[in-house]
Design an enzyme around this catalytic site. Structure first.
Site, PDB file in Angstrom:
ATOM      1  N   HIS A 132       0.810  -1.227   0.000  1.00 62.30           N
ATOM      2  CA  HIS A 132       0.000   0.000   0.000  1.00 62.30           C
ATOM      3  C   HIS A 132       0.836   1.265   0.000  1.00 62.30           C
ATOM      4  CE1 HIS A 132      -3.395  -2.623   1.884  1.00 62.30           C
ATOM      5  NE2 HIS A 132      -3.298  -2.770   0.580  1.00 62.30           N
ATOM      6  N   GLY A 182      -0.577 -10.040  12.474  1.00 60.06           N
ATOM      7  CA  GLY A 182      -1.269  -8.790  12.748  1.00 60.06           C
ATOM      8  C   GLY A 182      -2.228  -8.341  11.677  1.00 60.06           C
TER       9      GLY A 182
END
Length: 242
Positions: free
Chosen positions: A110, A176
C-alpha cells in the site's frame, strides 16, 4: 528477492504489528482514522477536493512514523534473515519499521509514507524531507507531488509481484492482519499447497482461514518464539506447540 538461499519464509504483515509500536491505524469499526473520516483523507477524491487537508494529515502520520520504533516482532524477523534464512516481508503497512529493524526484502503493498510520488506518473517517487509535501512541490514532469500511498479506490500496483513471492514460499507467516482487505486477502491462495501457513494475531482463532494454524498472541509475543525455534532447527518446521 534476497540473495539468501536458505529456507524461504514469506511474512504477510498488517496493522497489528505496527500498532504495538504505537502507530494508530484505520479500523472499520468506527470508520475514522486519527479522528478523520477516511473519505476525507485517504481517497483520490479527497485530494482533488482539499489537497491541503490531505497533505497535513499525512505530514502528521509521517512524524508519528519517525517517532515510532521497531518492536520485538520486527526485530525477530530481521534476525532470522541475518541467520541465513530467506525472509520476504510483504506488508500492508506504510511505515518503515521492518526496514529499520534490519529486514532487507520488504514489499509495501500500500505504498510508503516516507516517500512522495508524482500525481501524473506513479513511477516518479521521491523521499520526503522534514518539511513534508506542500502544494507547489512538483515532480520532474511538473505535476503536484502526493503521498506515495495507495488510497481507497486505487489499484494495488505491486500485487502481482507479491503473488510471485508467495508462490515461492516454504512457509507463510501472517502477522497482525485478518487479510480481510482486498486484494491482499487473496494472497494466501498463491502459496504452494505443501507450504504450511501460520497466523499470529490476538484474534487468530476467530480470523483463521481453513488450513491455517492459529497463534492467538500479539505479534511481539508470538513471533520471537517461532523465530527462535526455526533458528535452532535450521529449518521452517511448524513447532509442536502450534
Amino acid at each position: 528477492m534476497s540473495e539468501h538461499q536458505g529456507p524461504h519464509l514469506v511474512v504477510l504483515t498488517g496493522a497489528g504489528i505496527s500498532a504495538e509500536s504505537g502507530l494508530k491505524t484505520f479500523r472499520d469499526g468506527d470508520g475514522l482514522w486519527e479522528n478523520h473520516r477516511v473519505q476525507d483523507v485517504a481517497t483520490p477524491e479527497a485530494f482533488a477536493r482539499d489537497p491541503e487537508t490531505v497533505l497535513r494529515f499525512y505530514d502528521a502520520r509521517r512524524e508519528q512514523t519517525r517517532q515510532a520504533t521497531p518492536n520485538a516482532a520486527h526485530r525477530a524477523l530481521a534476525e532470522l534473515e541475518q541467520a541465513g534464512f530467506q525472509v520476504s516481508v510483504i506488508t500492508q503497512n506504510i511505515d518503515d519499521l521492518h526496514e529499520r529493524a534490519g529486514s532487507r526484502d520488504v514489499l509495501h503493498l500500500h505504498g510508503e509514507i516516507l516517500m512522495s510520488r508524482s500525481s501524473a506518473d506513479p513511477n516518479l517517487r521521491y523521499p520526503v524531507g522534514r518539511k513534508g509535501i506542500r502544494l507547489g512541490d512538483l515532480c520532474d514532469k511538473g505535476s503536484q507531488l502526493r503521498p506515495d500511498v495507495v488510497w481507497f479506490g486505487e489499484p494495488v500496483p505491486r500485487y502481482a509481484q507479491a503473488c510471485e513471492i508467495v508462490a515461492e514460499a516454504d512457509l507463510v507467516l501472517v502477522v497482525g492482519t485478518s487479510l480481510a482487505v482486498m486484494p491482499a486477502a487473496m494472497l494466501l491462495d498463491q502459496a504452494p499447497i505443501e507450504a504450511p501457513c501460520l497466523l499470529v494475531d490476538p484474534q487468530a482463532e476467530s480470523l483463521v482461514p481453513r488450513g491455517v494454524r492459529a497463534i492467538s498472541q500479539l505479534a511481539s509475543q508470538g513471533v520471537p518464539p517461532l523465530v527462535e525455534h526455526w533458528r535452532q532447527a535450521g529449518a521452517l518446521w511448524v513447532p509442536d506447540w502450534v
